[in-house]
Design a protein around this motif. Sequence first.
Motif, PDB file in Angstrom:
ATOM      1  N   LEU A  11      33.108  34.256  32.552  1.00  0.00           N
ATOM      2  CA  LEU A  11      34.418  33.864  32.968  1.00  0.00           C
ATOM      3  C   LEU A  11      33.554  31.888  33.114  1.00  0.00           C
ATOM      4  O   LEU A  11      34.034  31.191  33.764  1.00  0.00           O
ATOM      5  CB  LEU A  11      34.938  34.178  34.340  1.00  0.00           C
ATOM      6  N   GLY A  12      31.847  32.148  33.478  1.00  0.00           N
ATOM      7  CA  GLY A  12      31.330  30.988  34.196  1.00  0.00           C
ATOM      8  C   GLY A  12      30.710  30.836  34.859  1.00  0.00           C
ATOM      9  O   GLY A  12      30.647  32.391  35.873  1.00  0.00           O
ATOM     10  N   LYS A  13      30.182  29.948  35.527  1.00  0.00           N
ATOM     11  CA  LYS A  13      29.374  30.141  37.079  1.00  0.00           C
ATOM     12  C   LYS A  13      30.708  30.780  38.032  1.00  0.00           C
ATOM     13  O   LYS A  13      31.673  30.147  38.484  1.00  0.00           O
ATOM     14  CB  LYS A  13      28.811  28.100  37.530  1.00  0.00           C
ATOM     15  N   PRO A  14      30.260  31.157  38.913  1.00  0.00           N
ATOM     16  CA  PRO A  14      30.985  31.733  40.257  1.00  0.00           C
ATOM     17  C   PRO A  14      31.625  30.638  40.803  1.00  0.00           C
ATOM     18  O   PRO A  14      33.280  30.736  41.143  1.00  0.00           O
ATOM     19  CB  PRO A  14      29.990  32.780  41.023  1.00  0.00           C
ATOM     20  N   GLU A  15      30.969  29.694  41.121  1.00  0.00           N
ATOM     21  CA  GLU A  15      31.315  28.719  42.235  1.00  0.00           C
ATOM     22  C   GLU A  15      31.944  28.011  41.087  1.00  0.00           C
ATOM     23  O   GLU A  15      33.369  27.066  41.894  1.00  0.00           O
ATOM     24  CB  GLU A  15      30.292  27.294  42.776  1.00  0.00           C
ATOM     25  N   ASN A  16      32.883  27.900  40.478  1.00  0.00           N
ATOM     26  CA  ASN A  16      33.720  27.353  39.372  1.00  0.00           C
ATOM     27  C   ASN A  16      34.972  28.165  39.147  1.00  0.00           C
ATOM     28  O   ASN A  16      35.373  27.789  38.767  1.00  0.00           O
ATOM     29  CB  ASN A  16      33.001  26.569  37.908  1.00  0.00           C
ATOM     30  N   VAL A  17      35.168  29.538  39.715  1.00  0.00           N
ATOM     31  CA  VAL A  17      35.783  30.471  38.856  1.00  0.00           C
ATOM     32  C   VAL A  17      36.257  30.789  40.339  1.00  0.00           C
ATOM     33  O   VAL A  17      36.116  31.103  41.536  1.00  0.00           O
ATOM     34  CB  VAL A  17      35.119  31.441  38.479  1.00  0.00           C
ATOM     35  N   PHE A  18      38.105  30.900  39.674  1.00  0.00           N
ATOM     36  CA  PHE A  18      39.344  31.306  41.182  1.00  0.00           C
ATOM     37  C   PHE A  18      39.463  32.967  41.302  1.00  0.00           C
ATOM     38  O   PHE A  18      40.236  32.685  39.404  1.00  0.00           O
ATOM     39  CB  PHE A  18      40.283  30.518  41.706  1.00  0.00           C
ATOM     40  N   ILE A  19      39.156  33.560  40.941  1.00  0.00           N
ATOM     41  CA  ILE A  19      40.120  35.496  40.793  1.00  0.00           C
ATOM     42  C   ILE A  19      40.959  35.719  41.652  1.00  0.00           C
ATOM     43  O   ILE A  19      40.958  35.502  42.601  1.00  0.00           O
ATOM     44  CB  ILE A  19      39.191  36.355  40.681  1.00  0.00           C
ATOM     45  N   LYS A  20      41.599  36.395  40.838  1.00  0.00           N
ATOM     46  CA  LYS A  20      43.346  37.133  41.468  1.00  0.00           C
ATOM     47  C   LYS A  20      42.696  38.085  41.201  1.00  0.00           C
ATOM     48  O   LYS A  20      42.407  39.159  40.015  1.00  0.00           O
ATOM     49  CB  LYS A  20      44.681  36.725  41.240  1.00  0.00           C
ATOM     50  N   ILE A  21      42.300  39.033  42.515  1.00  0.00           N
ATOM     51  CA  ILE A  21      42.290  41.027  43.291  1.00  0.00           C
ATOM     52  C   ILE A  21      43.286  41.240  43.290  1.00  0.00           C
ATOM     53  O   ILE A  21      44.134  40.891  44.258  1.00  0.00           O
ATOM     54  CB  ILE A  21      40.406  40.857  44.298  1.00  0.00           C
ATOM     55  N   GLY A  22      44.206  42.035  42.638  1.00  0.00           N
ATOM     56  CA  GLY A  22      44.816  43.013  43.343  1.00  0.00           C
ATOM     57  C   GLY A  22      45.075  44.447  43.793  1.00  0.00           C
ATOM     58  O   GLY A  22      43.842  44.674  43.899  1.00  0.00           O
ATOM     59  N   MET A  23      45.868  45.267  43.623  1.00  0.00           N
ATOM     60  CA  MET A  23      45.773  46.745  44.404  1.00  0.00           C
ATOM     61  C   MET A  23      45.002  47.306  43.678  1.00  0.00           C
ATOM     62  O   MET A  23      44.450  48.427  44.441  1.00  0.00           O
ATOM     63  CB  MET A  23      47.382  47.194  44.463  1.00  0.00           C
ATOM     64  N   GLU A  24      45.325  47.551  42.248  1.00  0.00           N
ATOM     65  CA  GLU A  24      44.021  48.334  41.766  1.00  0.00           C
ATOM     66  C   GLU A  24      42.758  47.992  41.518  1.00  0.00           C
ATOM     67  O   GLU A  24      42.653  49.342  41.807  1.00  0.00           O
ATOM     68  CB  GLU A  24      44.452  47.956  39.569  1.00  0.00           C
ATOM     69  N   LEU A  25      42.532  46.507  42.085  1.00  0.00           N
ATOM     70  CA  LEU A  25      40.956  46.773  42.160  1.00  0.00           C
ATOM     71  C   LEU A  25      40.413  48.013  43.568  1.00  0.00           C
ATOM     72  O   LEU A  25      39.929  47.644  43.939  1.00  0.00           O
ATOM     73  CB  LEU A  25      39.841  45.439  41.421  1.00  0.00           C
TER      74      LEU A  25
END
Length: 235
Positions: free
Chosen positions: A24-38
Motif C-alpha cells: 500500500l506504500g509508506k506507512p505514513e501515507n496509509v490510513f487503514i480500517k481495522i475491524g472486529m475480525e483482525l
Amino acid sequence: MTRPVIVALDLDNEKKLNELLPKLGKPENVFIKIGMELFFNEGPAIVKELSKQDYRIFLDLKMNDIPNTVYNGAKALASLGITYTTIHALGGSQMITAAKEGLIAGTPIGKNVPKLLAVTELTSISDEILHKEQNCNLSMEQQVLSLTETAKKAGADGVICSPLEVKSLRQNVGDNFLYVTPGIRPAGNDKDDQSRVATPAQAKEWGSTAIVVGRPITRATNPEAAYEAIKKEFN
Ligand code: C5P
C-alpha cells in the motif's frame, strides 16, 4: 489538508496483513480500517504496533453497551494510538457521551483524542426490519437523520453514512461534523456486494469528509497505484 482515503482491510490475521500492508506504500501515507475480525483474532497489540509504525488507524468496533462499560472500553482504545473509532448511535446519547469522555480520559498527554464516529442504522437493516423488528415508525431517512442529530448533540465527532446521504445530512445537521463514507467504487470497478455506490469524485462533490475503500484497492493488481489514484480523484 488532504482528505483521507481509508483502506478497509477486512482481514482476519496478521499473516494476511503483513502480505498486504507493504503493497500500500509508506506507512505514513496509509490510513487503514481495522475491524472486529483482525482485532478479535490478534488483539490490541497489533493496533499499537501498526500505530508505532506510523499507520493512521480507524478502529471499527461499533461499541454498544451501558455507558459505564463503553466509557471503560473507549478509555482503553484511546491508548492504542488510533485516529477514528465507532459506536452505535442506537446506544443512546448517554452512551455516546460516555464514549467520548472515555476517549478523552484514555488519551496520553500530548496526543490527539481519537475522533468518535457514530453508526446510525446499518445498511443491512431493511425498511421491513426497521419497522417490524426495531418497531420504529419513522422512515429510514428520518431515523438516520434523528440518530445523526442525537450523535452530534451527545458529542460524537461524526457519522458513518452513505455518500448519497451526505448532502442532506449536511443541510440538516451542519458542516461542523465528519461524514465518513464507505460504498465507494471508482468508475469501471465491480460493485461486489455494494448496491448504491459513488465514485471518489462524486463523494468529494457531495461532501464526504473521508472515504472508506476496500476491495478496489486490496484486490487491485497494484494496490499502491490504485490507492494513489483514488486519493488523487478524491482530493
Ligand atoms: O470492499 P469495500 O470497498 O466494499 O469495503 C467497504 C468497507 O466499508 C467494508 O469494511 C465494509 O464492511 C464497510 N461498510 C460498508 N457499508 C456500510 C458500513 C461499512 O461497506 N454501510
